[in-house]
Design a protein around this motif. Structure first.
Motif, short mmCIF file in Angstrom:
data_model
loop_
_atom_site.label_atom_id
_atom_site.label_comp_id
_atom_site.label_asym_id
_atom_site.label_seq_id
_atom_site.Cartn_x
_atom_site.Cartn_y
_atom_site.Cartn_z
N PHE B 225 0.79 -1.33 -0.10
CA PHE B 225 0.09 -0.06 -0.10
C PHE B 225 0.91 1.26 0.17
CE2 PHE B 225 -2.42 3.56 1.97
CZ PHE B 225 -3.42 3.37 1.46
N ILE B 226 1.74 1.36 0.88
CA ILE B 226 2.59 2.54 0.98
C ILE B 226 3.38 2.75 -0.25
CG2 ILE B 226 4.76 3.49 2.08
CD1 ILE B 226 3.73 1.98 4.70
N GLY B 227 4.06 1.72 -0.71
CA GLY B 227 4.70 1.57 -2.01
C GLY B 227 4.11 2.23 -3.06
N SER B 228 2.68 1.86 -3.36
CA SER B 228 1.94 2.22 -4.58
C SER B 228 1.36 3.65 -4.49
CB SER B 228 0.98 1.31 -4.57
OG SER B 228 0.13 1.18 -3.61
N LEU B 229 1.36 4.17 -3.09
CA LEU B 229 1.00 5.54 -2.88
C LEU B 229 2.27 6.47 -3.24
CD1 LEU B 229 -0.92 6.07 0.29
CD2 LEU B 229 -1.74 5.67 -2.01
N GLN B 230 3.58 6.02 -3.18
CA GLN B 230 4.71 6.67 -3.34
C GLN B 230 5.23 6.53 -4.90
OE1 GLN B 230 7.83 4.95 -1.26
NE2 GLN B 230 6.78 5.18 0.70
N ALA B 231 4.40 5.58 -5.53
CA ALA B 231 4.60 5.38 -7.14
C ALA B 231 5.09 6.75 -7.75
CB ALA B 231 3.47 4.72 -7.63
N PHE B 232 6.26 7.08 -8.19
CA PHE B 232 6.73 8.06 -8.79
C PHE B 232 7.55 7.69 -9.95
CE2 PHE B 232 9.40 11.54 -8.88
CZ PHE B 232 8.75 12.69 -9.29
N ASP B 233 8.79 7.39 -9.39
CA ASP B 233 9.74 7.01 -10.34
C ASP B 233 9.51 6.35 -11.54
OD1 ASP B 233 9.36 5.13 -8.72
OD2 ASP B 233 11.66 4.96 -7.89
N LEU B 234 8.84 5.13 -11.45
CA LEU B 234 8.38 4.46 -12.51
C LEU B 234 7.65 5.17 -13.52
CD1 LEU B 234 8.63 1.44 -13.67
CD2 LEU B 234 6.06 1.29 -12.58
N ILE B 235 6.81 5.92 -13.00
CA ILE B 235 5.74 6.58 -13.93
C ILE B 235 6.68 7.72 -14.51
CG2 ILE B 235 3.74 8.17 -13.95
CD1 ILE B 235 2.74 6.82 -11.64
N MET B 236 7.37 8.47 -13.85
CA MET B 236 8.27 9.39 -14.46
C MET B 236 9.12 9.07 -15.51
SD MET B 236 7.44 12.15 -13.24
CE MET B 236 7.99 13.95 -13.56
N VAL B 237 9.78 7.72 -15.44
CA VAL B 237 10.67 7.22 -16.37
C VAL B 237 9.69 6.84 -17.73
CG1 VAL B 237 11.98 5.24 -17.12
CG2 VAL B 237 12.29 6.56 -14.84
N MET B 238 8.58 6.26 -17.35
CA MET B 238 7.79 5.55 -18.53
C MET B 238 6.99 6.52 -19.20
SD MET B 238 7.00 1.48 -17.19
CE MET B 238 6.62 1.13 -18.89
N THR B 239 6.38 7.39 -18.60
CA THR B 239 5.05 8.15 -19.32
C THR B 239 5.23 9.68 -18.74
OG1 THR B 239 3.63 7.97 -17.71
CG2 THR B 239 3.40 6.37 -19.46
N GLY B 240 5.89 9.93 -17.58
CA GLY B 240 6.10 11.51 -17.21
C GLY B 240 4.68 11.94 -16.96
N GLY B 241 3.73 11.01 -16.59
CA GLY B 241 2.29 11.43 -16.24
C GLY B 241 1.55 11.52 -17.53
N GLY B 242 2.21 11.48 -18.57
CA GLY B 242 1.33 11.73 -19.74
C GLY B 242 0.75 10.39 -20.25
N PRO B 243 0.21 10.17 -21.52
CA PRO B 243 -0.11 11.43 -22.41
C PRO B 243 -1.34 12.27 -21.71
CG PRO B 243 -1.10 9.46 -23.25
CD PRO B 243 -0.33 9.19 -22.08
N ALA B 244 -0.97 13.63 -21.74
CA ALA B 244 -2.27 14.56 -21.10
C ALA B 244 -2.52 14.23 -19.88
CB ALA B 244 -3.00 14.73 -22.28
N HIS B 245 -1.71 13.96 -18.82
CA HIS B 245 -2.40 13.72 -17.50
C HIS B 245 -3.06 12.26 -17.32
CE1 HIS B 245 -1.68 17.76 -15.98
NE2 HIS B 245 -2.00 18.12 -17.22
#
Lengths: 463, 297
Positions: B225-245
């Protein structure tokens, strides 16, 4: 025992709760903790500096003192001409001034932007750093973090080496705060071999021709236009070129800022529609939004894409790639009969700025003066002088510059005006909204009125 | 504590350094963020405009990207937690049927020690379009299912699920290891005694393994649970939060607001909201587990 276990659980619980908290907040908080202290010491520093710069003559004669200047820069790639230039000029200066040591802090562009922001939060920016023109550097100027460079520009005619008007992008209220490492324009690079393969004889002069060419290339299985839209500025830079045409000339964003127009203007929606036409025609590589800017450029540089619409700063890199010699360049076509082929998206380069709180303000200014005076000569030597923001003396052709470089230099001669990139004109919050709105166009069809509304809302909310 | 005949002062001396460090590294930043979240501030200038709870109001009522980001964050958590029972099942099976279970578990563990950046780049290649060498699309093409081929990470509909899958893959071995160790630590004589009483196989699992594994299971759930709330690095590397949020979670939204849009106060407020969400759910998980523990044991 039972109690012990319970206690352990309680502790574990607390620890886990706190750990999440720490991790969540850590990111946002790291820049802030020293703010008050930093502010105060920044103040005293400035006072000390005004003192030392008034008797700079005295300090300079006192030359036995060792001085270290930190030079944050965005040229980390040791194989690039820019990195060579940096190292050679620094070495030369250090040998001529044994008491000066210049410490390089070389980062890639995004890292540098982030690091500088964090450092600025603590008022601890390096002696020399990199800022981007106009709206992007304004917050730093407003926060009084950068030193005015007027005296150093005037002292030996350095100012006159810059192209006319270029320093305006780095000047606020009559003070110049940064010196640009280049001045580029957006062009369309194209692979002549791939154009021939698709049976295209001439470069497109109108948007309709461009669309037709895109379709012809696509039919041959060639990616028409290379782009890496994970880094959202790339798509925006291309979009802005269309807007420059549909608006019939530069100044759309300025008009919005001045309250004369808004994003619901037909020029804007027309540009969005044209852009979507490109997307629908299959102009861009599949999955463009997950390709980063470098990888996007490599699609072109490895001969897999026919066009690359980007700043002229790529000239040197293209000449060093496997498609060297096959590439030409043309200006972005007119859109629906609107626009002037001699107007370009302008990209005044990243600028070298000096920290207002530098402990060695005078020494740093002296070094930067030397650096910028030698800059164009060294660039020319390293065959990297296309898009230098200063007057370059020397014959490019005789010096062995490529046909592409000469081609680009010819385009430069025709520049009669243009616009800056979106994020150099609007504040960061509006720019971010714009960038993600444009990225969205790559993955789904959106009503152009909706896109206009998103922009207008973001603009109104972040004035 | 009283059973330990140690003067309070000694305890204090030993605890204090860590406590101070902890307070200064954890609580002080949180308090600073709370303070900053009440301002409209670009993070640079010396001018901070006090806006009270305005930032929170905007986040909760006016930010079109906030609630979808919350939904994705919680989905992330749900997916990660759903994985744990599967890990437990595998742990039980490996423990029972595989001779050198340790080796197998170590192999499953390998992705965990890889850096997230490497994992991200690796999976990007797997998800890539066919002409960029994407493996999934390659397989689909080979099977003649060309119509299902996609630029997975660029599809607003699928990109987020693609990210969940990567996380699940990476942390499968991690939770398997925890569960496996938990299963191994259950004394064998309990099973022997049960066998005499006629409990074997699934019956033994139901009445012995499950009740005894609950504490370990809970650790896994909380970590996931904690790990997934912190999920950040993987998303940054793969999509940067995109496409368009489309793949923005709370942490990436916070990052983009704070550092990309220069809305430091707003970003701080988002951080505080994330902290509150974490607190609420951690308490919730603990309560639920207390009930479960009471029930099964």
């Amino acid at each position: 025992m039972e109690n012990q276990v319970k206690k352990n659980h309680a502790i574990k619980k607390t620890v886990s709760v706190l750990t999440i908290g720490a991790l969540a907040v850590g990111l946002a908080a790291c820049g802030s903790s020293n703010d008050n202290n930093g502010g105060n010491s920044g103040g005293t520093n400035t006072a000390a500096n005004t003192g030392s710069s008034t008797n700079a003559g005295g300090a300079a004669t006192d030359s036995g003192k060792k001085v270290t200047i930190t030079f944050q820069n965005i040229y980390p790639d040791a194989t690039s001409p820019a990195n060579k230039l940096l190292k050679e000029l620094v070495a030369q200066y250090e040998s001529e001034h044994p008491n000066i040591k210049i410490e390089l802090d070389s980062l890639n562009t995004d890292q540098q932007k982030l690091k500088l922001k964090t450092q600025a939060g603590n008022k601890e920016i390096p002696d020399i750093t990199i800022v981007n023109p106009a709206a992007q550097m304004k917050p730093y100027v407003d926060a009084k973090l950068l030193a005015p460079l007027n005296d150093m520009l005037d002292q030996n005619g350095l100012k006159d080496t810059f192209q006319k008007g270029l320093l305006d992008y780095y000047s606020f209220d009559g003070n110049t705060y940064a010196l640009p490492d280049g001045n580029n324009i957006e062009v369309v690079y194209y692979n002549k071999d791939l154009f021939t393969q698709a049976g295209i004889s001439d470069v497109p002069k109108t948007f309709d021709e461009l669309i037709a060419d895109v379709k012809a290339l696509k039919a041959k299985g060639i990616t028409p236009i290379a782009i890496g839209e994970k880094d959202t500025w790339t798509g925006s830079f291309l979009f802005m070129n269309i807007l420059l045409r549909t608006n019939g000339g530069p100044g759309f964003l300025q008009d919005v800022l001045d309250g004369k127009k808004d994003f619901n203007d037909p020029a804007f929606t027309e540009a969005v529609d044209a852009f979507q036409e490109l997307v629908q025609a299959g102009a861009f590589p599949e999955g463009a939004t997950s390709i980063d800017a470098n990888a996007g450029g490599n699609i072109f540089k490895t001969g897999k894409a026919a066009m690359f619409i980007i700043g002229s700063w790529e000239t040197g890199n293209i000449d060093a790639s496997s498609v060297a010699g096959k590439v030409g360049a043309f200006t972005f076509p007119t859109v629906n009969g609107k626009g002037d082929l001699n107007q370009f998206m302008l990209a005044p380069g990243s600028g070298f700025a000096i920290s207002a709180n530098s402990k060695h303000l005078q020494e740093t200014k002296d070094f930067l003066n030397f650096f910028m005076t030698e800059f164009p000569k060294k660039k020319f030597e390293l065959k990297d002088a296309v898009g230098v923001g200063q007057v370059v003396e020397g014959d490019f052709k005789a010096a062995g510059y490529s046909d592409l470089a000469i081609n680009i230099l010819d385009l430069f001669k025709n520049v009669s005006g243009g616009d800056l990139a979106f994020d150099n004109t609007m504040n960061p919050a509006v720019a971010q909204a714009h960038l993600s709105s444009i990225q969205n166009l790559f993955v789904q069809k959106v009503d152009s009125k909706q896109v206009a509304k998103e922009h207008q809302d973001a603009f109104a909310a972040n004035k | 504590m009283n059973v330990l005949k140690v003067p309070k002062l000694t305890i204090a001396v030993f605890v204090l350094p860590c406590l101070l460090l902890y307070v200064s590294m954890v609580f002080v930043p949180i308090l600073f963020s709370v303070y900053n979240s009440t301002f409209q501030w670009d993070g640079l200038s010396s001018v901070k405009e006090f806006v009270g709870l305005e930032n929170y109001k905007n986040i909760l009522l006016n930010d079109p990207y906030f609630w979808p980001a919350v939904r994705r964050t919680l989905m992330y958590a749900v997916f990660s937690m759903v994985e744990i029972p599967v890990c437990l099942l595998f742990a039980i099976l490996i423990n029972r049927y595989v001779r050198k279970g340790n080796t197998l578990v170590s192999i499953y563990f390998m992705p965990v020690i890889l850096s997230v950046v490497i994992i991200g780049q690796l999976w990007k290649t797997i998800y890539n379009p066919l002409d960029m060498g994407g493996m999934i699309n390659g397989v689909l093409h080979f099977l003649g299912m060309d119509s299902s081929m996609k630029a997975w990470l660029s599809s607003p509909k699928f990109a987020m699920y693609c990210l969940y899958i990567v996380s699940l893959w990476q942390y499968f071995g991690y939770h398997l290891l925890i569960q496996f160790t938990g299963v191994q630590n259950i004394p064998a004589d309990i099973y022997e005694a049960a066998r005499i009483d006629g409990a074997e196989g699934f019956k033994a699992d139901r009445y012995i393994t499950l009740p005894l594994i609950v504490p370990v299971f809970k650790i896994s759930i909380v970590l996931a649970f904690i790990g997934s709330l912190q999920a950040f690095d993987l998303i940054m590397v793969m999509t940067g939060g995109g496409p368009a949020h489309a793949t923005d979670v709370i942490s990436t939204l916070m990052y983009n607001n704070t550092f990309m849009s220069n809305k430091y106060g707003y970003g701080s407020a988002l951080a505080i909201v994330l902290v509150i969400i974490c607190l609420v759910f951690t308490v919730l998980i603990n309560t639920i587990f207390k009930r479960v523990e009471n029930k099964v044991s």
